[in-house]
Design an enzyme around this catalytic site. Structure first.
Site, PDB file in Angstrom:
ATOM      1  N   GLU A 106      41.147  44.818  37.959  1.00 48.72           N
ATOM      2  CA  GLU A 106      41.079  44.637  39.437  1.00 48.72           C
ATOM      3  C   GLU A 106      39.655  44.753  39.920  1.00 48.72           C
ATOM      4  O   GLU A 106      38.604  45.601  39.374  1.00 48.72           O
ATOM      5  CB  GLU A 106      41.712  45.558  39.868  1.00 48.72           C
ATOM      6  CG  GLU A 106      41.942  45.463  41.557  1.00 48.72           C
ATOM      7  CD  GLU A 106      43.062  46.381  42.190  1.00 48.72           C
ATOM      8  OE1 GLU A 106      44.079  46.279  41.627  1.00 48.72           O
ATOM      9  OE2 GLU A 106      42.853  47.166  43.068  1.00 48.72           O
ATOM     10  N   ASP A 108      37.699  45.071  43.588  1.00 44.26           N
ATOM     11  CA  ASP A 108      38.046  45.507  44.942  1.00 44.26           C
ATOM     12  C   ASP A 108      36.682  45.335  46.018  1.00 44.26           C
ATOM     13  O   ASP A 108      35.667  45.834  45.741  1.00 44.26           O
ATOM     14  CB  ASP A 108      38.741  46.734  44.935  1.00 44.26           C
ATOM     15  CG  ASP A 108      39.899  47.029  44.396  1.00 44.26           C
ATOM     16  OD1 ASP A 108      40.511  46.023  44.104  1.00 44.26           O
ATOM     17  OD2 ASP A 108      40.288  48.211  43.879  1.00 44.26           O
ATOM     18  N   GLU A 110      37.062  47.152  49.722  1.00 43.20           N
ATOM     19  CA  GLU A 110      38.136  47.497  50.770  1.00 43.20           C
ATOM     20  C   GLU A 110      37.449  48.357  51.902  1.00 43.20           C
ATOM     21  O   GLU A 110      36.369  49.055  51.674  1.00 43.20           O
ATOM     22  CB  GLU A 110      38.786  48.898  49.995  1.00 43.20           C
ATOM     23  CG  GLU A 110      39.686  48.514  48.818  1.00 43.20           C
ATOM     24  CD  GLU A 110      40.299  49.602  48.118  1.00 43.20           C
ATOM     25  OE1 GLU A 110      41.610  49.561  47.565  1.00 43.20           O
ATOM     26  OE2 GLU A 110      39.702  50.573  47.806  1.00 43.20           O
ATOM     27  N   ASN A 121      35.217  49.058  44.023  1.00 43.65           N
ATOM     28  CA  ASN A 121      36.059  49.271  42.880  1.00 43.65           C
ATOM     29  C   ASN A 121      36.370  48.498  41.867  1.00 43.65           C
ATOM     30  O   ASN A 121      36.428  47.570  42.104  1.00 43.65           O
ATOM     31  CB  ASN A 121      37.191  50.407  43.181  1.00 43.65           C
ATOM     32  CG  ASN A 121      37.483  51.408  42.151  1.00 43.65           C
ATOM     33  OD1 ASN A 121      36.786  51.567  41.298  1.00 43.65           O
ATOM     34  ND2 ASN A 121      38.704  52.041  42.647  1.00 43.65           N
TER      35      ASN A 121
END
Length: 279
Positions: A106, A108, A110, A121
């Site tokens: 993943e 990210d 955010e 992340n």
């Protein structure tokens, strides 16, 4: 028949490509969850995601999975003062059908509340915990800004309005994991306990998204091998994108020194082996 087979093979390796005619939400994305908290304008040029106390937020995802690419979107975060509400844009290998997630890849972006903070992340088929957090040099709730992730077999670049703020190098030869599974694009608004308590009196919280087109290598159905997505027929795989330019490195260093306030590599308790390899 032979011509049809050859044409099918050629089309399967061409990137999904943005252009002025089909930059709409419907061409690239599909509804994920949110019912009446999810709104697309009739032209497919803008999406609103709403969060309130009675909902679990809302989200959408790309129609396909990808093995590399240059992914971007423009978004505006909610303008109500609160903690706890996260607006996101990310790539993930996690399924959306509710099956157990386990370890996954993943990447990210955010955004926490409306305090001008963004967290990046990376999950490397594990639990992540590779957070780097930045104070933004503008108010992300006042206007749309461009957020981009470039992923190729050499590095991952996080960019804000064309400025690189984070790079993660492929050091798999040194035993460091690197994304090697297909991922799809997700965007959502949700209530995240790690971001603090929500002031529900300020609800509803509305996140807005625009500019949905991106270029990426579509993953072949039922294939777990995405090595063909490293081909230099795709612009993001060319040597120009294997490493930041000298001016980009200077720019990134400047912005990281000025705006990054948390780095997992700065603490002995969160430090990981890749930390000295991404400078």
């Amino acid at each position: 028949m032979d011509f049809i087979i050859i044409l099918t093979i050629i089309l399967s390796v061409l990137p999904m490509k943005s252009n002025g005619a089909n930059n709409s939400f419907y061409h690239y994305y599909t509804y994920l969850w949110g019912t009446d908290h999810f709104l697309v304008d009739p032209q497919g040029t803008s999406v609103q995601l709403k969060m309130d106390k009675i909902s679990g937020g809302a989200g959408f995802r790309s129609k396909s999975d990808y093995g590399s690419g240059s992914f971007h979107i423009r978004l505006k975060t909610p303008n109500k003062r609160t903690k706890g509400i996260v607006t996101s844009f990310y790539l993930t290998s996690n399924p959306d059908d509710g099956t157990p997630q386990g370890n996954h890849f993943e990447l990210d972006f955010e955004f926490w509340g409306v305090d001008r903070r963004v967290q990046t992340n990376i999950f490397l088929n594990d639990g992540g915990q590779r957070e780097q957090r930045f104070h933004l040099w503008y108010d992300p709730s006042k206007d749309f800004h461009l957020y981009q992730i470039i992923w190729n077999s050499h590095q991952i670049i996080f960019m804000v309005d064309g400025i690189p703020i984070r790079v993660f190098k492929n050091n798999s030869a040194k035993g460091i994991a690197f994304p090697n599974k297909a991922m799809h694009v997700d965007a959502s608004i949700w209530n995240a306990p790690f971001a603090g308590p929500v002031k529900w009196s300020q609800a509803p919280f509305i996140a807005q998204y625009q500019d949905f087109g991106f270029t990426a290598c579509s993953a072949r159905a039922k294939s777990k091998n995405i090595s063909y997505c490293s081909s230099q027929i795709y612009f993001w795989n060319k040597p120009k994108y294997w490493e930041l330019s000298a001016s980009q490195k200077q720019q990134m260093d400047k912005y990281r020194k000025s705006y990054m306030f948390y780095d997992y590599c700065s603490s002995k308790t969160t430090w990981k082996p890749e930390c000295p390899l991404n400078a």
